[in-house]
Design a protein around this motif. Structure first.
Motif, short mmCIF file in Angstrom:
data_model
loop_
_atom_site.label_atom_id
_atom_site.label_comp_id
_atom_site.label_asym_id
_atom_site.label_seq_id
_atom_site.Cartn_x
_atom_site.Cartn_y
_atom_site.Cartn_z
N ALA A 8 0.89 -1.32 0.14
CA ALA A 8 -0.03 -0.02 -0.05
C ALA A 8 0.74 1.05 0.05
O ALA A 8 0.39 2.25 -0.73
N ASP A 9 2.08 1.15 0.70
CA ASP A 9 2.88 2.36 0.70
C ASP A 9 3.45 2.55 -0.50
O ASP A 9 3.55 3.66 -0.98
N GLU A 10 3.74 1.46 -1.32
CA GLU A 10 4.69 1.69 -2.56
C GLU A 10 3.50 2.10 -3.48
O GLU A 10 3.66 3.24 -4.44
N TYR A 11 2.16 1.74 -3.55
CA TYR A 11 1.39 2.17 -4.48
C TYR A 11 1.02 3.70 -4.33
O TYR A 11 0.99 4.52 -5.32
N ASP A 12 0.99 4.08 -2.75
CA ASP A 12 0.76 5.46 -2.72
C ASP A 12 1.85 6.48 -3.45
O ASP A 12 1.70 7.54 -3.56
N ALA A 13 3.11 5.73 -2.91
CA ALA A 13 4.24 6.76 -3.45
C ALA A 13 4.26 6.59 -4.95
O ALA A 13 4.44 7.80 -5.50
N ILE A 14 3.70 5.84 -5.75
CA ILE A 14 3.73 5.60 -7.33
C ILE A 14 2.66 6.78 -7.64
O ILE A 14 2.75 7.51 -8.61
N THR A 15 1.66 6.97 -6.93
CA THR A 15 0.48 7.77 -7.19
C THR A 15 1.00 9.24 -7.12
O THR A 15 0.55 10.07 -7.62
N ASP A 16 1.78 9.44 -5.85
CA ASP A 16 2.34 10.66 -5.59
C ASP A 16 3.29 11.16 -6.57
O ASP A 16 3.44 12.26 -7.28
N ALA A 17 3.96 10.24 -7.24
CA ALA A 17 4.99 10.28 -8.14
C ALA A 17 4.35 10.73 -9.55
O ALA A 17 4.64 11.64 -10.09
N ALA A 18 3.22 10.12 -9.69
CA ALA A 18 2.58 10.35 -10.82
C ALA A 18 1.99 11.79 -10.90
O ALA A 18 2.05 12.80 -12.12
N ALA A 19 1.49 12.03 -9.77
CA ALA A 19 1.12 13.49 -9.76
C ALA A 19 2.32 14.63 -9.78
O ALA A 19 1.80 15.68 -10.44
N HIS A 20 3.10 14.38 -9.14
CA HIS A 20 4.29 15.19 -9.59
C HIS A 20 4.75 15.33 -10.93
O HIS A 20 5.04 16.66 -11.19
N TRP A 21 4.81 14.33 -11.49
CA TRP A 21 5.13 14.45 -13.10
C TRP A 21 4.11 15.16 -13.83
O TRP A 21 4.51 15.97 -14.69
N CYS A 22 2.92 14.98 -13.59
CA CYS A 22 1.84 15.62 -14.25
C CYS A 22 2.05 17.28 -14.07
O CYS A 22 2.08 18.12 -15.11
N LEU A 23 2.58 17.57 -12.70
CA LEU A 23 2.69 18.87 -12.50
C LEU A 23 3.94 19.51 -13.13
O LEU A 23 3.74 20.55 -13.78
N ARG A 24 4.93 18.70 -13.14
CA ARG A 24 6.22 19.27 -13.83
C ARG A 24 6.25 19.29 -15.12
O ARG A 24 6.95 20.24 -15.81
N LEU A 25 5.71 18.35 -16.00
CA LEU A 25 5.60 18.33 -17.31
C LEU A 25 4.73 19.57 -17.94
O LEU A 25 4.83 19.93 -19.01
N GLN A 26 3.86 20.11 -17.04
CA GLN A 26 3.18 21.52 -17.56
C GLN A 26 3.79 22.73 -17.17
O GLN A 26 3.33 23.64 -17.61
N ALA A 27 4.76 22.49 -16.33
CA ALA A 27 5.40 23.56 -16.01
C ALA A 27 6.52 24.26 -16.95
O ALA A 27 6.88 23.63 -17.84
N GLU A 28 6.38 25.65 -16.94
CA GLU A 28 7.19 26.19 -18.14
C GLU A 28 8.49 26.10 -18.10
O GLU A 28 9.68 26.22 -19.05
N ASP A 29 9.30 25.92 -16.63
CA ASP A 29 10.59 25.69 -16.61
C ASP A 29 10.96 24.15 -16.53
O ASP A 29 12.00 24.03 -15.92
N CYS A 30 10.02 23.23 -16.91
CA CYS A 30 10.58 21.75 -16.93
C CYS A 30 11.65 21.66 -18.18
O CYS A 30 11.47 22.25 -19.19
N THR A 31 12.84 20.92 -17.43
CA THR A 31 13.76 20.64 -18.41
C THR A 31 13.83 19.52 -19.31
O THR A 31 13.10 18.70 -18.98
N THR A 32 14.94 19.48 -20.08
CA THR A 32 14.84 18.27 -20.85
C THR A 32 15.32 17.18 -20.17
O THR A 32 14.84 15.93 -20.34
N ALA A 33 16.00 17.31 -19.22
CA ALA A 33 16.57 16.15 -18.33
C ALA A 33 15.40 15.84 -17.37
O ALA A 33 15.17 14.59 -17.29
N GLU A 34 14.51 16.60 -17.05
CA GLU A 34 13.27 16.22 -16.34
C GLU A 34 12.52 15.33 -17.04
O GLU A 34 11.85 14.32 -16.85
#
Length: 335
Positions: A8-34
């Motif tokens: 359950a802890d790993e599943y929640d961590a994956i969900t949080d990571a997915a939310a983080h990537w959704c946020l970063r990929l829409q950001a204007e300062d998202c880098t190629t490395a990211e």
């Protein structure tokens, strides 16, 4: 798809990571490395892609909520949809930026937060003021996420250690999730340390409720100032203890790791917190060796290399590259 291989802890961590990537990929300062890091994360596990797609679904669903939503016509979603929105609520930060009306509906229903912060300290101690006015101090290599909901303020300590000074709000509790447990407060000062699935909570002021089961939202064990609670993922209840006058749990705030006559088995989780790859014990006999000393948290690699100079141990390397501590056997007694 069957995800029984994930806790359950790993599943929640994956969900949080997915939310983080959704946020970063829409950001204007998202880098190629990211973006490259995101592609690697996406390919690492089929569940990653599924969770990321669920985040995008939330955005699309919020986009179709009525633009004229008012307190008089709040939408009542089916129970199953409500559950899905709550589970993926970390993605609401995206909806809140792009879709203020749809997000308002989610906020009023308690599904979505009105603020999201991702904090990472790297190789320096970091001081941050959260959007609710609470202060947090992050130890080296610490990562956490903060989301502000209508009924609670929620922190997920992904890894590391943090000291919190929580702004008092009796109607808006502050909840820190770490491993499979949680610490619940309304306003106080406390420290949370996490390494893998081990957690230790140390209270300085006020009171907190600590539970080793995050589903126990209203229960837990109450700590008073000077008390500690420790647990591992899966524990039925936390272990409580009283700190002594010269407790060193917060020495990290001064850049120090203090080991006070601990066995190597006890010390290694504290040492490994600062290493990219954990130091391992060859056996229980090695783990029983005791260690003391005051060390710079930025120089823990040097501590590891110096261990054979101060303890009866030697270092070897496993095939996977990890370092192994081995006890030097004393010479046989002369007959």
């Amino acid at each position: 798809m069957n995800h029984t291989s994930h806790s359950a802890d790993e599943y929640d961590a994956i969900t949080d990571a997915a939310a983080h990537w959704c946020l970063r990929l829409q950001a204007e300062d998202c880098t190629t490395a990211e973006r490259q890091a995101f592609e690697q994360w996406l390919a690492a596990d089929p569940l990653h892609a599924q969770e990321y797609q669920a985040m995008l679904d939330i955005w699309q669903t919020a986009d179709h909520l009525p633009r004229s939503a008012t307190p008089g016509n709040v939408i009542n979603l089916p129970r199953r949809r409500q559950s899905a929105w709550r589970h993926y609520a970390s993605a609401a930060a995206i909806a809140l930026v792009a879709l203020p009306v749809g997000a308002w509906v989610g906020w009023e229903q308690g599904w979505l937060p009105n603020h999201y912060q991702y904090l990472e300290s790297g190789d320096a101690i970091s001081h941050v003021v959260l959007s609710d006015g609470s202060q947090v101090e992050l130890n080296l290599g610490t990562e956490l996420r903060f989301t502000n909901y209508k009924d609670q303020r929620r922190v997920t300590l992904v890894k590391g250690e943090a000291f919190f000074k929580v702004r008092h709000d009796s109607l808006h509790p502050f909840v820190v999730h770490a491993a499979q447990g949680q610490t619940r407060v309304t306003g106080t000062q406390f420290n949370v340390w996490k390494y893998e699935d081990q957690v230790k909570v140390t209270l300085l002021e006020g009171s907190v409720l600590v539970s080793s089961d995050a589903n126990d939202s209203d229960g837990g064990y109450r700590l008073g100032p000077g008390m500690q609670a420790s647990y591992q993922a899966g524990d039925y209840e936390p272990r409580l203890s009283q700190t002594y006058a010269h407790d060193t749990s917060l020495a990290w705030r001064n850049g120090k790791l203090i080991l006070d006559n601990l066995s190597l088995a006890q010390a290694l989780p504290q040492i490994n917190r600062y290493l990219e790859q954990p130091l391992l014990l060859a056996d229980e006999n090695t783990g029983s060796i005791r260690i003391s000393g005051i060390y710079d948290t930025k120089q823990i690699k040097r501590l590891v290399s110096n261990l054979p100079k101060v303890l009866p141990v030697y270092l070897t390397r496993n095939k996977d590259g990890s370092m192994l501590l081995n006890r030097i056997s004393p010479p046989p007694a002369r007959g």
